[in-house]
Design a protein around this motif. Structure first.
Motif, PDB file in Angstrom:
ATOM      1  N   SER A  36       0.816  -1.142  -0.031  1.00  0.00           N
ATOM      2  CA  SER A  36      -0.148  -0.030   0.026  1.00  0.00           C
ATOM      3  C   SER A  36       1.026   1.314  -0.067  1.00  0.00           C
ATOM      4  N   ALA A  48      -4.405  -0.226  -3.470  1.00  0.00           N
ATOM      5  CA  ALA A  48      -3.443  -1.045  -2.783  1.00  0.00           C
ATOM      6  C   ALA A  48      -3.454  -2.202  -3.524  1.00  0.00           C
ATOM      7  N   CYS A  73      -2.710   2.689   2.872  1.00  0.00           N
ATOM      8  CA  CYS A  73      -3.831   2.317   1.983  1.00  0.00           C
ATOM      9  C   CYS A  73      -4.633   1.053   2.459  1.00  0.00           C
ATOM     10  N   GLY A  74      -5.771   0.985   2.924  1.00  0.00           N
ATOM     11  CA  GLY A  74      -6.297  -0.265   3.239  1.00  0.00           C
ATOM     12  C   GLY A  74      -6.969  -0.353   4.657  1.00  0.00           C
TER      13      GLY A  74
END
Length: 226
Positions: A36, A48, A73-74
């Motif tokens: 990510s 991601a 990100c996630g």
């Protein structure tokens, strides 16, 4: 003759089958590692990625405000637009920006090739064990045990190659990926190594002839002189 030997072989083989199942799951799935980028803005989408030995999958995730320790990100399990493609070096004509660097291609190809060797050793070992169930074919257990041990060693080497690949990717300045984690396919590969390696050695010990417990057994088993 050890009457419990067939039972020991079947029990060990049952555990080996679990290890082979984990090995196949690791090889064919795409969740070895999750990557990510660093998230600078919230209430927007970020991309991601997760990948395996053959394929890369990206996911556009809508990010909201996170905690102070969460900057990536996630997680990848959040809903979003999902897209998967095989690596360019396996299927010419498809693109894979993550593995454009030559070093990463070499790591990826090496990990995949070694994993294929692991699968091959596991299949040959299984054939040997199945054939050993016939009469007077116990000698096949020894090569089977060695094939399973080699399969375990190959998959753990593939795991290490993949780990080094991810590490170099994160350290490289040519990629946007800042954070990573290993996922369940990676765990399956590590678990299969443990089961195949340990059970391969156990199968070899079972296949070895039983040592006499006292000198009289050797004398009684000796052929009479003419």
């Amino acid at each position: 003759m050890d009457e419990s030997k067939p039972l020991k072989v079947r029990l060990t083989f049952s555990v080996i089958l679990v290890g082979i199942s984990l090995l196949f799951a690791a090889v064919v799935t795409d969740h070895w590692a999750v990557l990510s980028p660093k998230v600078e803005k919230y209430n927007a989408t970020c991309e991601a990625a997760h990948f395996g030995l053959w394929r890369l999958c990206t996911k556009r995730i809508f990010m909201q405000e996170q905690g102070p320790k969460e900057k990536g990100c996630g997680p990848i399990t959040l809903p979003g637009e999902h897209n998967c493609s095989y690596f360019k070096h396996f299927t010419p004509g498809q693109s894979s920006e993550i593995f454009e660097v030559t070093t990463q291609k070499e790591y990826s190809i090496s990990a995949a090739a070694i994993a294929i060797f692991s699968v091959g050793f596991a299949i040959i070992g299984t054939v040997c064990v199945l054939l050993s169930f016939g009469k007077k074919r116990d000698y096949l257990l020894k090569p089977a045990s060695m094939f399973y041990t080699f399969a375990g060693l190959c998959i753990i080497i593939s795991v290490e190659v993949m780990r080094q690949s991810v590490k170099r990717m994160i350290d490289s300045k040519e990629t946007v990926w800042m954070e990573y984690s290993y996922s369940w396919s990676f765990a399956c590969a590590c678990s299969s190594f443990v089961l195949l390696f340990i059970c391969g050695i156990a199968l070899l010990l079972i296949a070895l002839p039983r040592f006499p417990q006292n000198p009289w057994e050797t004398c009684m088993d000796a052929e009479p002189e003419h």
